[in-house]
Design a protein around this motif. Sequence first.
Motif, PDB file in Angstrom:
ATOM      1  N   SER A 120       0.802  -1.232   0.203  1.00  0.00           N
ATOM      2  CA  SER A 120      -0.103   0.076  -0.067  1.00  0.00           C
ATOM      3  C   SER A 120       0.803   1.256  -0.100  1.00  0.00           C
ATOM      4  CB  SER A 120      -1.050   0.078   1.287  1.00  0.00           C
ATOM      5  OG  SER A 120      -1.678   1.045   1.283  1.00  0.00           O
ATOM      6  N   LEU A 121       1.854   1.388   0.910  1.00  0.00           N
ATOM      7  CA  LEU A 121       2.877   2.476   0.982  1.00  0.00           C
ATOM      8  C   LEU A 121       3.762   2.411  -0.591  1.00  0.00           C
ATOM      9  CD1 LEU A 121       4.113   2.043   4.541  1.00  0.00           C
ATOM     10  CD2 LEU A 121       2.345   3.394   3.765  1.00  0.00           C
ATOM     11  N   LYS A 122       4.133   1.384  -0.743  1.00  0.00           N
ATOM     12  CA  LYS A 122       4.786   1.286  -2.098  1.00  0.00           C
ATOM     13  C   LYS A 122       4.208   1.908  -3.176  1.00  0.00           C
ATOM     14  CE  LYS A 122       8.922   0.353  -4.091  1.00  0.00           C
ATOM     15  NZ  LYS A 122      10.234   0.852  -3.735  1.00  0.00           N
ATOM     16  N   LEU A 164      -5.378   1.477   1.319  1.00  0.00           N
ATOM     17  CA  LEU A 164      -5.598   0.024   2.098  1.00  0.00           C
ATOM     18  C   LEU A 164      -6.829  -0.230   2.834  1.00  0.00           C
ATOM     19  CD1 LEU A 164      -4.362  -2.822   2.849  1.00  0.00           C
ATOM     20  CD2 LEU A 164      -3.227  -1.675   4.729  1.00  0.00           C
ATOM     21  N   PHE A 165      -7.863  -1.190   2.130  1.00  0.00           N
ATOM     22  CA  PHE A 165      -8.938  -1.594   2.820  1.00  0.00           C
ATOM     23  C   PHE A 165      -9.009  -2.550   3.926  1.00  0.00           C
ATOM     24  CE2 PHE A 165     -13.382  -3.613   2.427  1.00  0.00           C
ATOM     25  CZ  PHE A 165     -14.237  -2.282   3.117  1.00  0.00           C
ATOM     26  N   LEU A 166      -9.132  -2.418   5.130  1.00  0.00           N
ATOM     27  CA  LEU A 166      -9.235  -3.551   6.155  1.00  0.00           C
ATOM     28  C   LEU A 166     -10.642  -3.899   6.500  1.00  0.00           C
ATOM     29  CD1 LEU A 166      -6.195  -1.851   8.128  1.00  0.00           C
ATOM     30  CD2 LEU A 166      -5.947  -3.861   6.421  1.00  0.00           C
ATOM     31  N   GLU A 167     -10.805  -5.065   6.430  1.00  0.00           N
ATOM     32  CA  GLU A 167     -12.124  -5.655   7.110  1.00  0.00           C
ATOM     33  C   GLU A 167     -11.907  -6.812   8.278  1.00  0.00           C
ATOM     34  OE1 GLU A 167     -15.904  -5.664   4.463  1.00  0.00           O
ATOM     35  OE2 GLU A 167     -14.505  -7.208   3.911  1.00  0.00           O
ATOM     36  N   GLY A 168     -12.862  -6.729   9.233  1.00  0.00           N
ATOM     37  CA  GLY A 168     -12.558  -7.834  10.292  1.00  0.00           C
ATOM     38  C   GLY A 168     -13.460  -7.145  11.457  1.00  0.00           C
ATOM     39  N   PRO A 218      -2.128  11.110   0.122  1.00  0.00           N
ATOM     40  CA  PRO A 218      -2.235  10.828   1.443  1.00  0.00           C
ATOM     41  C   PRO A 218      -2.078   9.237   1.692  1.00  0.00           C
ATOM     42  CG  PRO A 218      -4.514  11.094   0.786  1.00  0.00           C
ATOM     43  CD  PRO A 218      -3.594  11.591  -0.157  1.00  0.00           C
ATOM     44  N   LEU A 219      -1.591   8.637   2.901  1.00  0.00           N
ATOM     45  CA  LEU A 219      -1.533   7.284   2.792  1.00  0.00           C
ATOM     46  C   LEU A 219      -2.922   6.936   3.527  1.00  0.00           C
ATOM     47  CD1 LEU A 219       1.852   7.305   4.920  1.00  0.00           C
ATOM     48  CD2 LEU A 219       1.457   7.108   2.221  1.00  0.00           C
ATOM     49  N   VAL A 220      -3.719   6.262   2.813  1.00  0.00           N
ATOM     50  CA  VAL A 220      -5.086   5.786   3.178  1.00  0.00           C
ATOM     51  C   VAL A 220      -5.463   4.653   3.568  1.00  0.00           C
ATOM     52  CG1 VAL A 220      -7.447   5.996   2.278  1.00  0.00           C
ATOM     53  CG2 VAL A 220      -5.685   7.677   1.408  1.00  0.00           C
ATOM     54  N   ILE A 221      -6.079   4.589   4.943  1.00  0.00           N
ATOM     55  CA  ILE A 221      -6.543   3.271   5.463  1.00  0.00           C
ATOM     56  C   ILE A 221      -8.160   3.515   5.712  1.00  0.00           C
ATOM     57  CG2 ILE A 221      -6.523   1.836   7.565  1.00  0.00           C
ATOM     58  CD1 ILE A 221      -3.764   2.009   6.254  1.00  0.00           C
ATOM     59  N   CYS A 263      -8.891  -0.330  -3.999  1.00  0.00           N
ATOM     60  CA  CYS A 263      -7.785  -0.435  -2.742  1.00  0.00           C
ATOM     61  C   CYS A 263      -7.337  -1.651  -2.763  1.00  0.00           C
ATOM     62  CB  CYS A 263      -8.833  -0.397  -1.618  1.00  0.00           C
ATOM     63  SG  CYS A 263      -9.793   1.157  -1.378  1.00  0.00           S
ATOM     64  N   LEU A 264      -6.117  -1.887  -2.114  1.00  0.00           N
ATOM     65  CA  LEU A 264      -5.724  -3.193  -1.622  1.00  0.00           C
ATOM     66  C   LEU A 264      -6.427  -3.763  -0.436  1.00  0.00           C
ATOM     67  CD1 LEU A 264      -1.854  -2.852  -1.854  1.00  0.00           C
ATOM     68  CD2 LEU A 264      -3.344  -3.411  -3.678  1.00  0.00           C
ATOM     69  N   TYR A 265      -6.643  -4.997  -0.342  1.00  0.00           N
ATOM     70  CA  TYR A 265      -7.564  -5.480   0.559  1.00  0.00           C
ATOM     71  C   TYR A 265      -6.887  -6.649   1.507  1.00  0.00           C
ATOM     72  CZ  TYR A 265     -11.376  -8.303   2.544  1.00  0.00           C
ATOM     73  OH  TYR A 265     -12.325  -8.865   3.626  1.00  0.00           O
ATOM     74  N   HIS A 266      -7.408  -6.570   2.972  1.00  0.00           N
ATOM     75  CA  HIS A 266      -6.639  -7.480   3.823  1.00  0.00           C
ATOM     76  C   HIS A 266      -7.823  -7.742   4.804  1.00  0.00           C
ATOM     77  CE1 HIS A 266      -3.592  -9.784   5.871  1.00  0.00           C
ATOM     78  NE2 HIS A 266      -4.014  -9.300   6.981  1.00  0.00           N
ATOM     79  N   TRP A 267      -7.882  -8.912   5.281  1.00  0.00           N
ATOM     80  CA  TRP A 267      -8.909  -9.378   6.400  1.00  0.00           C
ATOM     81  C   TRP A 267      -8.216  -9.589   7.411  1.00  0.00           C
ATOM     82  CZ3 TRP A 267     -13.883  -9.921   7.498  1.00  0.00           C
ATOM     83  CH2 TRP A 267     -14.151 -10.425   8.731  1.00  0.00           C
TER      84      TRP A 267
END
Length: 300
Positions: free
Chosen positions: A32-34, A39-43, A173-176, A193-197
């Motif tokens: 995400s930074l590179k 970055l989309f975070l679910e959980g 910006p660095l987006v979360i 977005c990039l995705y991560h659970w």
Amino acid sequence: MTLPTSIDATQALLSSAGYVADRALSTVVFLSLKLQRPLFLEGEAGVGKTEIAKVLAKSLGRPLIRLQCYEGLDVAAAVYEWNYAGQMMAIRLAEAGGAVDRERLESELFSERYLIRRPLLQALEPGAGGAPVLLIDELDRTDEAFEAFLLEVLSDFQVTIPELGTIRAPEPPLVILTSNRTREIHDALKRRCLYHWVDYPDAERELQILRSRLPQAPEALSRQVVAFVQAIRKEDLFKAPGVAETLDWATALVELDAIALDPTLVIDTLGVLLKYQDDIQAMRGGRAKALLDEVRSSAG
């Protein structure tokens, strides 16, 4: 501080601020930074999604801009609005002064002087240490109309204000973005977005987190707390405790000068660990003691 140049450096960066991340999470944060991709975070709630944005801002020395989402969130609260009170005052002063050049007055009224910047617009402005970290927290609480508006922001890092034109970020910006998955987020937004659970940690990593955040806790107590929480998550509960509740519970136990768990202590402090009365009731009547006995048996 410069951005990490490898996955290992990213994992070390998060660890330096007290966040114990596994390899998969460190990898997606690095990418995400590179790649300068959101970055989309679910959980589940309490597993540490929001904390990632806070840790990144702290460890990189960037400002954190947080947009807390809720039902009914609109552009005025998320992006910008005009200072209507100031505009009305300017109009009255102009009228009181005599002849009014309406065209000039209008251009002055809709200038940056009267623009109130909300989080999304603030995030497009560069900071002294670089682009800020933008946290869009609990996106699932908003509606689809707001999701659609976000597409422009996340695709081109720009916002269009009819009276002023398009404002673009000189550096993205660095987006979360986070979601507790109370509803599904539209594919159009996810594709940007990039995705991560973010799942519940295993016992080893949860113990590392507890040691990192609460080093004053007795080792035996920390191990029992983690083992008990890991066991209780397997029960049929309305809401299993997250890492945040593990830390809260351990902190409460330390404040009570506990050095080990016992049935009475567990029952008396269940309200720190569990947040629903039905779940607390399910653990009473001997179930909490049975789980504690299993934990002690495993440890022995």
